[in-house]
Scaffold this active site. Structure first.
Site, short mmCIF file in Angstrom:
data_model
loop_
_atom_site.label_atom_id
_atom_site.label_comp_id
_atom_site.label_asym_id
_atom_site.label_seq_id
_atom_site.Cartn_x
_atom_site.Cartn_y
_atom_site.Cartn_z
N ARG A 167 0.79 -0.96 0.05
CA ARG A 167 -0.05 0.10 -0.08
C ARG A 167 0.88 1.27 0.13
O ARG A 167 0.24 2.43 -0.59
CB ARG A 167 -0.80 -0.08 1.16
CG ARG A 167 -2.32 -0.97 0.96
CD ARG A 167 -2.97 -0.94 2.12
NE ARG A 167 -2.79 -2.08 3.00
CZ ARG A 167 -2.71 -2.37 4.34
NH1 ARG A 167 -3.47 -1.30 5.14
NH2 ARG A 167 -2.66 -3.49 4.83
N GLU A 191 1.56 -5.81 13.21
CA GLU A 191 0.17 -5.94 14.14
C GLU A 191 -0.29 -7.46 14.18
O GLU A 191 -0.77 -7.74 15.06
CB GLU A 191 -0.75 -4.94 13.97
CG GLU A 191 -1.88 -5.01 14.83
CD GLU A 191 -3.11 -3.94 14.41
OE1 GLU A 191 -2.95 -3.14 13.60
OE2 GLU A 191 -3.84 -3.97 15.27
C1 PRP Z 1 0.38 -2.88 6.34
C2 PRP Z 1 0.69 -1.34 6.10
C3 PRP Z 1 1.75 -1.09 6.68
C4 PRP Z 1 2.26 -1.96 7.67
C5 PRP Z 1 1.97 -1.42 8.99
O1 PRP Z 1 0.96 -3.85 5.41
O2 PRP Z 1 0.16 -1.25 4.79
O3 PRP Z 1 2.72 -1.25 5.66
O4 PRP Z 1 0.95 -3.20 7.69
O5 PRP Z 1 1.97 -2.11 10.14
P1 PRP Z 1 3.36 -2.09 11.07
O6 PRP Z 1 3.25 -0.71 11.60
O7 PRP Z 1 2.98 -2.77 12.38
O8 PRP Z 1 4.55 -2.83 10.36
P2 PRP Z 1 0.75 -5.32 5.28
O9 PRP Z 1 1.94 -5.98 5.78
O10 PRP Z 1 -0.49 -5.56 5.75
O11 PRP Z 1 0.89 -5.29 3.70
P3 PRP Z 1 0.23 -4.71 2.54
O12 PRP Z 1 0.43 -3.36 2.34
O13 PRP Z 1 0.80 -5.55 1.12
O14 PRP Z 1 -1.15 -5.04 2.70
N1 ADE Z 2 -1.41 -2.59 8.86
C1 ADE Z 2 -1.04 -2.83 10.68
N2 ADE Z 2 -2.12 -3.05 11.33
C2 ADE Z 2 -3.00 -2.49 10.48
C3 ADE Z 2 -4.46 -2.02 10.80
N3 ADE Z 2 -5.01 -2.10 11.89
N4 ADE Z 2 -5.07 -1.53 9.62
C4 ADE Z 2 -4.55 -1.44 8.18
N5 ADE Z 2 -3.41 -1.86 8.05
C5 ADE Z 2 -2.68 -2.11 8.96
#
Ligand code: PRP
Ligand code: ADE
Length: 178
Positions: free
Chosen positions: A63, A100
């Site tokens: 994202r 998370e």
């Molecule tokens: C989500 C979001 C951040 C990260 C934040 O990505 O887009 O990159 O989690 O969480 P953190 O601060 O605990 O690291 P995700 O790993 O879900 O991947 P995506 O963007 O491919 O959906």
């Molecule tokens: N990545 C980690 N935690 C998240 C949350 N609560 N919502 C969307 N993206 C996340």
């Protein structure tokens, strides 16, 4: 266009128990379906960084790519991709991290940054900070530095922005959910 926090917040949809029980997932897809809101987000970030002293934009898989690539284009900076394991084809540096709701490895091409480079790291959301902290480690391993970590959303209760700041990384987010 003046940044309207209420509008942005209403376009971030909370989804309970995704992808795991207990997680409130902050879904940005409605925001990206509103050209006006997306413009508000991007314009606010451009305004903050247009005069700033950094050399590269670093965007987090997946994202983070959505805003990172627009910012790199608008600010005329090279874009470095921080990808999940196994996606980058050439020699990589790899860093384990936790988020998370999961754990993974983040990778960057080993030749993507040099000593003296200064990176604006970008993601959609800061939760535990695990993803951005992994990027910080990769950037430091290449001898480069960090200008700031920027996100659309901060979830301060999960402690990520605090962890980044404690590591000496300034953080900036457009909105936050307590
Ligand atoms: C989500 C979001 C951040 C990260 C934040 O990505 O887009 O990159 O989690 O969480 P953190 O601060 O605990 O690291 P995700 O790993 O879900 O991947 P995506 O963007 O491919 O959906
Ligand atoms: N990545 C980690 N935690 C998240 C949350 N609560 N919502 C969307 N993206 C996340």
């Amino acid at each position: 266009m003046i940044f309207d926090d209420f509008t942005i917040k209403t376009l971030i949809r909370p989804v309970n128990d995704f992808p795991k029980p207990g997680v409130v997932f902050r879904d940005i897809t409605p925001l990206f379906q509103s050209p006006r809101a997306l413009r508000m987000v991007i314009d606010s970030l451009i305004q903050r960084y247009v005069e700033a002293d950094f050399s590269h934009v670093g965007a987090m898989d997946a994202r983070g790519f959505l805003i990172g690539s627009i910012l790199a284009y608008e600010l005329n900076k090279p874009l470095v991709l921080f990808r999940k394991q196994g996606k980058l084809p050439a020699d990589v540096l790899s860093q384990g991290y936790q988020t998370e709701y999961g754990e993974a490895f983040l990778e960057a091409h080993a030749d993507s940054l040099c000593e003296g480079d200064k990176v604006l790291i970008v993601d959609d959301l800061i939760a535990t900070g695990g993803t951005l902290l992994a990027a910080v480690q990769l950037i430091k391993r290449m001898g480069a530095g960090i200008h700031e970590a920027a996100a659309i959303i901060d979830l301060p209760e999960l402690g990520g922005s605090r962890r980044l700041q404690d590591m000496g990384i300034p953080t900036y987010s457009l909105t936050a959910f307590a």
